[in-house]
Design an enzyme around this catalytic site. Structure first.
Site, mmCIF file in Angstrom:
data_model
loop_
_atom_site.group_PDB
_atom_site.id
_atom_site.type_symbol
_atom_site.label_atom_id
_atom_site.label_comp_id
_atom_site.label_asym_id
_atom_site.label_seq_id
_atom_site.Cartn_x
_atom_site.Cartn_y
_atom_site.Cartn_z
ATOM 1 N N ARG A 26 1.265 -0.655 -0.091
ATOM 2 C CA ARG A 26 -0.385 -0.272 0.062
ATOM 3 C C ARG A 26 0.623 1.522 0.040
ATOM 4 O O ARG A 26 1.654 1.490 0.655
ATOM 5 C CB ARG A 26 -0.872 0.304 1.744
ATOM 6 C CG ARG A 26 -1.841 -1.604 1.280
ATOM 7 C CD ARG A 26 -3.018 -0.585 0.608
ATOM 8 N NE ARG A 26 -4.451 -1.044 0.545
ATOM 9 C CZ ARG A 26 -4.543 -2.588 -0.713
ATOM 10 N NH1 ARG A 26 -3.483 -3.034 -1.513
ATOM 11 N NH2 ARG A 26 -5.477 -3.292 -0.456
ATOM 12 N N GLU A 83 -4.229 7.702 -4.153
ATOM 13 C CA GLU A 83 -5.449 6.522 -5.672
ATOM 14 C C GLU A 83 -5.815 6.870 -6.097
ATOM 15 O O GLU A 83 -7.251 7.058 -5.263
ATOM 16 C CB GLU A 83 -4.279 4.587 -5.196
ATOM 17 C CG GLU A 83 -3.627 4.309 -5.097
ATOM 18 C CD GLU A 83 -3.302 3.111 -5.161
ATOM 19 O OE1 GLU A 83 -4.068 2.468 -4.867
ATOM 20 O OE2 GLU A 83 -1.941 2.742 -4.664
ATOM 21 N N HIS A 143 -2.056 0.462 -9.767
ATOM 22 C CA HIS A 143 -2.222 -0.669 -8.611
ATOM 23 C C HIS A 143 -2.852 -1.983 -9.389
ATOM 24 O O HIS A 143 -4.252 -1.987 -9.416
ATOM 25 C CB HIS A 143 -3.274 0.290 -8.174
ATOM 26 C CG HIS A 143 -4.200 -1.092 -6.715
ATOM 27 N ND1 HIS A 143 -3.684 0.240 -5.611
ATOM 28 C CD2 HIS A 143 -3.930 -2.308 -5.858
ATOM 29 C CE1 HIS A 143 -4.051 -1.584 -4.449
ATOM 30 N NE2 HIS A 143 -4.081 -2.312 -5.020
#
Ligand SMILES: NC(=O)C1=CN([C@@H]2O[C@H](COP(=O)(O)OP(=O)(O)OC[C@H]3O[C@@H](n4cnc5c(N)ncnc54)[C@H](O)[C@@H]3O)[C@@H](O)[C@H]2O)C=CC1
Ligand SMILES: O=C(O)C(=O)CO
Length: 321
Positions: A240, A269, A287
């Site tokens: 993360r 994000e 991602h």
């Protein structure tokens, strides 16, 4: 009126997942595939018995406090649950599940890709060929860092960390790790445990992050820890964005202390960090750790398995709270 439970699917899941969901449930799908907002989640909680959100839907304490009691289960389509306030959901009486294991290999593949790409100038190399700027070759051209035989430090030796270690063994890497607890000899498979983070950092030519984002791991990789890595180390993050102090990483890259970074996750994000864009030594992906067809089907099916168990009055296999 059907007597099937009603579920909300805020994002466009795989075709196989949606087909199975529609067979077994009354399904409300957000056809435009935009992230569910706090308002959407709260409004939907009064219309459905369960939800299959992704990490793009945030169940903060403020949202959870406003959930309608009709909602009984949040069956996440992700293994990471940092988008969910688990204690709040638990005290609100909502069961929460995730999708472990089925995405470990896909995510470890992306960590390998990022490690290799960051070590061997994938971004600059691709750009130079693509733009027609490749006009010479020399023995000192685009010389990178060798992965084979190097020392890799893994932070968080769980399911993805161990899948990554299995792949790194194929590159004869010397595997070091830091984890909340030491693994069994069988799971360790020769990897060297470091109870102390600093001792891991000092030996890590490559460092790959695989622990969850929690209040404890926030900005885990800060300026002080970056400075402890060997000169020319390479950072990989598929966990993360919250784990890295991005300003400190930029400073370490600009000073040359850190050679390069491969990142699938960012503090913000979608979008990422605009300051990273001018850095050829940062290999970035949006991602996509778990984004293979097989894995997305398996994640969807795992979320449905959890819903099926719950609505059959059984314990969901991946229940977190
Ligand atoms: N980029 C992507 O698309 C994906 C990202 N992920 C991320 O990867 C994370 C890990 O997934 P799994 O391996 O399945 O989880 P896991 O729970 O199996 O492994 C996490 C490991 O981190 C360790 N850990 C936790 N806190 C720690 C700390 N403070 N210091 C050191 N170690 C610590 C745990 O002991 C555990 O061994 C997820 O939480 C998610 O954030 C997972 C899948 C896909
Ligand atoms: O599962 C997760 O935690 C992800 O980040 C996306 O697959």
């Amino acid at each position: 009126m059907s007597d099937k439970p009603v579920i909300w699917i805020p994002r466009r899941l795989s075709d196989a997942t949606l087909a199975r969901a529609r067979r077994d449930y009354e399904v409300i799908v957000n056809e435009d595939d935009t992230p569910g907002s706090a308002e959407d989640i709260i409004a939907m909680s009064g219309r459905v018995d369960g939800m299959i959100p992704c990490h793009s839907e945030h169940f903060s304490a403020e949202v959870v406090a406003k959930l309608d009691p009709r909602l009984r289960i949040v069956a996440n389509h992700s293994v990471g649950v940092d988008h969910c306030d688990l204690p709040a959901l638990k005290s609100h009486g909502v069961v929460v599940t995730n999708t472990p294991d089925v995405l470990s290999d896909a995510t470890a593949e992306i960590a390998m890709l990022l490690m290799l790409g960051a070590a061997r100038h994938a971004v600059a190399g691709d750009r130079i060929v693509r733009t027609g700027a490749w006009d010479s070759w020399s023995p000192s051209f685009m010389v990178g860092k060798q992965v084979t035989g190097a020392r890799i430090g893994i932070v968080g030796m769980g399911r993805v960390g161990r899948a990554f270690a299995r792949k790194a063994r194929g590159f004869d890497m010397e595997i070091h790790y830091h984890n909340r607890s030491r693994l069994s000899p069988e799971d360790e498979a020769g990897a060297i445990f470091h109870a102390d983070v600093d001792s891991l950092l000092e030996v890590s030519d490559f460092l790959s992050l695989h622990c969850p984002a929690t209040p404890e791991t926030r900005k885990f990789l800060n300026a002080e820890r970056l400075a402890r890595l060997p000169e020319g180390a390479v950072i990989v993050n598929t966990a993360r964005g919250a784990l890295i102090d991005e300003a400190a990483l930029l400073d370490a890259l600009d000073s040359g202390h850190i050679a390069s970074a491969g990142l699938d996750c960012f503090e913000v994000e979608p979008g990422g960090n605009p300051a990273f864009a001018s850095h050829d030594n940062i290999f970035m992906l949006p991602h996509i750790g778990s984004a293979t067809r097989a894995t997305r089907d398996a994640m969807g099916f795992r979320a449905l398995d959890n819903l099926d168990a719950f609505f059959a009055g059984k314990e969901p296999g991946d229940r977190l709270v």
